[in-house]
Design a protein around this motif. Structure first.
Motif, PDB file in Angstrom:
ATOM      1  N   PRO A   1     -11.218   0.015  -3.762  1.00 28.97           N
ATOM      2  CA  PRO A   1     -10.360  -0.997  -4.383  1.00 28.97           C
ATOM      3  C   PRO A   1     -11.113  -2.228  -4.863  1.00 28.97           C
ATOM      4  N   ALA A   2     -12.221  -2.587  -4.186  1.00 22.31           N
ATOM      5  CA  ALA A   2     -13.038  -3.709  -4.644  1.00 22.31           C
ATOM      6  C   ALA A   2     -13.694  -3.396  -5.981  1.00 22.31           C
ATOM      7  N   GLN A   3     -14.138  -2.160  -6.139  1.00 18.89           N
ATOM      8  CA  GLN A   3     -14.727  -1.742  -7.415  1.00 18.89           C
ATOM      9  C   GLN A   3     -13.711  -1.860  -8.545  1.00 18.89           C
ATOM     10  N   VAL A   4     -12.469  -1.469  -8.276  1.00 19.58           N
ATOM     11  CA  VAL A   4     -11.422  -1.562  -9.291  1.00 19.58           C
ATOM     12  C   VAL A   4     -11.115  -3.024  -9.617  1.00 19.58           C
ATOM     13  N   LYS A   5     -10.959  -3.850  -8.590  1.00 19.51           N
ATOM     14  CA  LYS A   5     -10.558  -5.245  -8.800  1.00 19.51           C
ATOM     15  C   LYS A   5     -11.655  -6.076  -9.443  1.00 19.51           C
ATOM     16  N   TYR A   6     -12.893  -5.913  -8.965  1.00 20.03           N
ATOM     17  CA  TYR A   6     -13.984  -6.784  -9.408  1.00 20.03           C
ATOM     18  C   TYR A   6     -14.893  -6.138 -10.451  1.00 20.03           C
ATOM     19  N   ARG A   7     -14.558  -4.917 -10.863  1.00 24.65           N
ATOM     20  CA  ARG A   7     -15.222  -4.255 -11.991  1.00 24.65           C
ATOM     21  C   ARG A   7     -16.725  -4.098 -11.774  1.00 24.65           C
ATOM     22  N   GLY A   8     -17.132  -3.906 -10.529  1.00 23.61           N
ATOM     23  CA  GLY A   8     -18.538  -3.669 -10.234  1.00 23.61           C
ATOM     24  C   GLY A   8     -19.359  -4.915  -9.976  1.00 23.61           C
ATOM     25  N   PHE A   9     -18.750  -6.095 -10.090  1.00 26.76           N
ATOM     26  CA  PHE A   9     -19.491  -7.338  -9.860  1.00 26.76           C
ATOM     27  C   PHE A   9     -19.509  -7.749  -8.385  1.00 26.76           C
ATOM     28  N   GLN A  10     -18.767  -7.042  -7.534  1.00 20.41           N
ATOM     29  CA  GLN A  10     -18.717  -7.404  -6.122  1.00 20.41           C
ATOM     30  C   GLN A  10     -20.057  -7.114  -5.446  1.00 20.41           C
ATOM     31  N   ASP A  11     -20.299  -7.823  -4.350  1.00 21.18           N
ATOM     32  CA  ASP A  11     -21.494  -7.603  -3.538  1.00 21.18           C
ATOM     33  C   ASP A  11     -21.191  -6.470  -2.565  1.00 21.18           C
ATOM     34  N   VAL A  12     -21.879  -5.351  -2.707  1.00 19.05           N
ATOM     35  CA  VAL A  12     -21.610  -4.208  -1.823  1.00 19.05           C
ATOM     36  C   VAL A  12     -22.464  -4.249  -0.559  1.00 19.05           C
TER      37      VAL A  12
END
Length: 378
Positions: free
Chosen positions: A109-120
């Motif tokens: 869900p973080a990938q969907v919401k932040y479009r890949g800009f999140q810190d994994v």
């Protein structure tokens, strides 16, 4: 804002699991509250990683640096600002998780919401690492509440698929013996034998590259009657809101909780009697709260903590880049059970919720020894 909590106290938490530092600011706390840094460090040590075989091997000192808001051991009226430096990160362990998300974790869900800009790395700002600054603020709140005779304690109520039970906290009055046992046993339990069984259960899951969850019970003693509001600012609402900010928490109940649904009213109602000049409920199925307002009995609540999603055994997932099924083996250092380390976090969350409510409530009067006035916490 998603990372801000409180009506009078404004707690803001910042940072990611592998950022140079994590921290918090706490605005609205009155001047003159004593802050014992040794006690605060001891409280943080109960949550810190790398302290036992049942926790992640990532070891952090979790030494708080108070950079504003405290002078000569007392709050000075300015916002408190504090950081904890991250010193033991291994971000390469998380490289593939942007592409192949962990089942049970926020990766997809973080990938969907932040479009890949999140810190994994380390789970970013979805990580349980962010409960460390929560415990800085909560540890200070605990010390503030103690000046008003309010004590908060939590323990592991049960753990694992078989539900290994511990002795319940006394829901009528504070039992110092119970609190001492929680701090002295190998896991934060009242019963030493329960702690041993839970320890073995966690190690078994670890050896099988799996994880287990459990339930944390928390109680607040000495809370005066009349605190809180009906509808949306009740004490249950306030505690639940901050408790659900703890990663892996999937359920909250108060008093008898869901069990109350299976009782008759004659069984669930807490009968009243007069003890000298005080109204005294004879039982505490309400968990110290009715209509969102405290009854003067201990506030008792529980939070369900799911099994850690980062496990070493192969799991089914998907390759988001290729658009096809994939299998995932999670690498890195992870807790086989997060429940023991969540115990002080529950205490911190409860303390912040209660202190915020006390500071907001102008009705309580220090002239009455059974109550506290909101804006005179010293």
């Amino acid at each position: 804002m998603a990372s801000v909590y409180g009506n009078v106290l404004h707690l803001s938490i910042f940072g990611q699991s592998h950022s140079p530092a994590i921290g918090c600011s706490l605005d609205g706390i009155p001047a003159g509250i004593p802050v014992d840094m040794e006690r605060l460090q001891a409280f943080l040590n109960r949550r810190a990683p790398g302290r036992s075989g049942t926790a992640t091997a990532r070891r952090e000192g979790d030494i708080p640096e108070i950079i504003a808001g405290v002078t000569d051991g007392y709050t000075n009226g300015a916002p408190i600002a504090a950081i904890i430096r991250n010193t033991n990160t291994r971000s390469r362990d998380y490289d593939e998780l942007r592409r192949i998300p962990r089942p049970g974790h926020a990766d997809y869900p973080a990938q969907v919401k932040y479009r890949g800009f999140q810190d994994v790395a380390g789970g970013g700002h979805f990580s349980g690492r962010l409960t460390a600054p929560l415990c800085i603020a909560g540890g200070i709140a605990l010390q503030a509440l103690e000046t008003k005779g309010i004590r908060i304690a939590a323990h592991i109520a049960n753990l694992g698929p078989e539900g290994i039970p511990d002795t319940a906290l006394n829901n009528l009055e504070l039992d110092e013996t119970q609190l001492k046992a929680i701090l002295s046993n190998p896991l934060p339990c009242i019963d030493a034998q329960a702690a041993e069984h839970m320890h073995a259960c966690i190690l078994e899951a670890k050896n099988n590259l799996d994880s287990v969850g459990g339930v944390v019970e928390c109680a607040a003693y000495g809370v005066p009657a009349g605190l809180g509001d009906p509808m949306f600012d009740g004490i249950e609402n306030r505690i639940a809101r901050i408790a659900f900010g703890i990663p892996a928490v999937k359920g909250i109940d108060f008093g008898a909780g869901f069990s109350a649904a299976y009782l008759r009213g004659s069984q669930n109602n807490d009968a009243y009697r007069m003890v000298e000049d005080r109204v005294a409920p004879q039982t505490n199925n309400a968990g110290g709260i009715l209509g969102g307002i405290t009854t003067g009995m201990p506030i008792v609540w529980q939070m369900a903590v799911k099994p850690t999603p980062s496990i070493g055994m192969p799991q089914h997932s998907v390759d988001l880049a290729a658009g096809e099924d994939a299998d995932l083996v999670v690498h890195g250092r992870h807790d086989p059970c997060i429940v023991p380390r969540a115990v002080p976090v529950a205490e911190a969350a409860c303390a912040l919720a209660l202190l915020d409510a006390m500071l907001e409530n102008p009705v309580l009067d220090l002239a009455n020894p059974n109550v506290c006035k909101a804006n005179t916490v010293r």
